[in-house]
Design a protein around this motif. Sequence first.
Motif, PDB file in Angstrom:
ATOM      1  N   ILE A  12       0.819  -1.212   0.000  1.00 35.47           N
ATOM      2  CA  ILE A  12       0.000   0.000   0.000  1.00 35.47           C
ATOM      3  C   ILE A  12       0.857   1.268   0.000  1.00 35.47           C
ATOM      4  O   ILE A  12       0.347   2.373   0.144  1.00 35.47           O
ATOM      5  N   GLY A  13       2.161   1.115  -0.163  1.00 38.40           N
ATOM      6  CA  GLY A  13       3.034   2.259  -0.387  1.00 38.40           C
ATOM      7  C   GLY A  13       3.242   3.184   0.787  1.00 38.40           C
ATOM      8  O   GLY A  13       3.424   4.390   0.599  1.00 38.40           O
ATOM      9  N   VAL A  14       3.256   2.637   2.024  1.00 41.33           N
ATOM     10  CA  VAL A  14       3.370   3.493   3.209  1.00 41.33           C
ATOM     11  C   VAL A  14       4.764   3.533   3.817  1.00 41.33           C
ATOM     12  O   VAL A  14       5.015   4.281   4.768  1.00 41.33           O
ATOM     13  N   ALA A  15       5.700   2.745   3.296  1.00 41.71           N
ATOM     14  CA  ALA A  15       7.028   2.643   3.904  1.00 41.71           C
ATOM     15  C   ALA A  15       7.812   3.944   3.764  1.00 41.71           C
ATOM     16  O   ALA A  15       7.601   4.737   2.855  1.00 41.71           O
ATOM     17  N   THR A  16       8.748   4.144   4.688  1.00 43.17           N
ATOM     18  CA  THR A  16       9.739   5.211   4.623  1.00 43.17           C
ATOM     19  C   THR A  16      11.114   4.573   4.808  1.00 43.17           C
ATOM     20  O   THR A  16      11.221   3.426   5.264  1.00 43.17           O
ATOM     21  N   PRO A  17      12.196   5.276   4.441  1.00 46.60           N
ATOM     22  CA  PRO A  17      13.514   4.638   4.415  1.00 46.60           C
ATOM     23  C   PRO A  17      13.963   3.989   5.724  1.00 46.60           C
ATOM     24  O   PRO A  17      14.555   2.904   5.714  1.00 46.60           O
ATOM     25  N   GLY A  18      13.689   4.622   6.849  1.00 47.30           N
ATOM     26  CA  GLY A  18      14.089   4.019   8.112  1.00 47.30           C
ATOM     27  C   GLY A  18      13.391   2.692   8.363  1.00 47.30           C
ATOM     28  O   GLY A  18      13.988   1.742   8.889  1.00 47.30           O
ATOM     29  N   GLN A  19      12.141   2.618   7.979  1.00 51.14           N
ATOM     30  CA  GLN A  19      11.384   1.374   8.120  1.00 51.14           C
ATOM     31  C   GLN A  19      11.940   0.304   7.188  1.00 51.14           C
ATOM     32  O   GLN A  19      12.024  -0.872   7.570  1.00 51.14           O
TER      33      GLN A  19
END
Length: 313
Positions: free
Chosen positions: A194-201
Amino acid sequence: MGACEVGLPTVVPADGLPARVTIWEVGARDGLQNEQSVVPVDVKIEFLDRLAAAGLSILEATSFVHPKWVPQLADAEDLLAALSRVDGVRYPVLVPNDRGLDRALAAGVRDIAIFGSATETFANKNLNRSLDEQFSMFEPVVTRARAEGLDVRAYVSMCFGDPWEGSVEPKQVAAVGKRLMDMGCSQLSLGDTIGVATPGQVEAVIAAVALDGVPVDAVAVHFHDTYGQALSNTLAALRLGVTTVDSSAGGLGGCPYAESATGNLATEDLVWMLDGLGVETGVDLDKLADTSAWMAERLGRPSPSRVVRALRG
């Protein structure tokens, strides 16, 4: 004349990146599966031919999911029978179960992928199985496929967030991935469905997967661009040693079981970034942009890819 005027990024290599990245092109399968109007099989075949001519070496061609669930790919047998396979190009297909494997073997397929879930709710909605039950469904498929000499990839969806359950623990993703790899899969594709990731995750999930014993060179990443984070997430993964990235020509795609899933990372946007970083892909960006513009015309709407829009208007 500046570099961007001729459709080429300025090349400035960066430290800590792989010399080459393999692009796992999913446009013909993941990109088209959610289209409401049926795309003719001859258009799909020309799409695959054009993608191969652009230098892409892995083209996920179709899926043997039951036609009732994904009507767009009901022509899987017809497509594979008519497809002229290019030497050096792999044409994997998605296989959900034993019946799907029967169809894949009959069609002469040599590469398959299975599609698991990192969350309980999505396993129930997508597979009609519990999180634990999905493994008993996949195990005989992987075992038989490997015995037949097929390569098997494992997708894991909802690795970074689930629309019903919210944030997903990296340890949970790692546990699912490890079980799939222990069955005999050769590669693990971590999906941000669903496209919610960010780089730290992204860093946290890949670290958890590695801690559970899956080597980073066996990990691929599959990002959707709902919040515009797909490229930054990809760069984070590459800095950790990932060398296979899933993308879709023209940014096509979604997920029929997750309405909040928008298009995949556009292959053109990925290639533009990698070209600018001096990372080899073997892809001709000009031919690829032409292909996606051509497909956008067939679908009757502009390409979502920013690079395609910039280069082709």
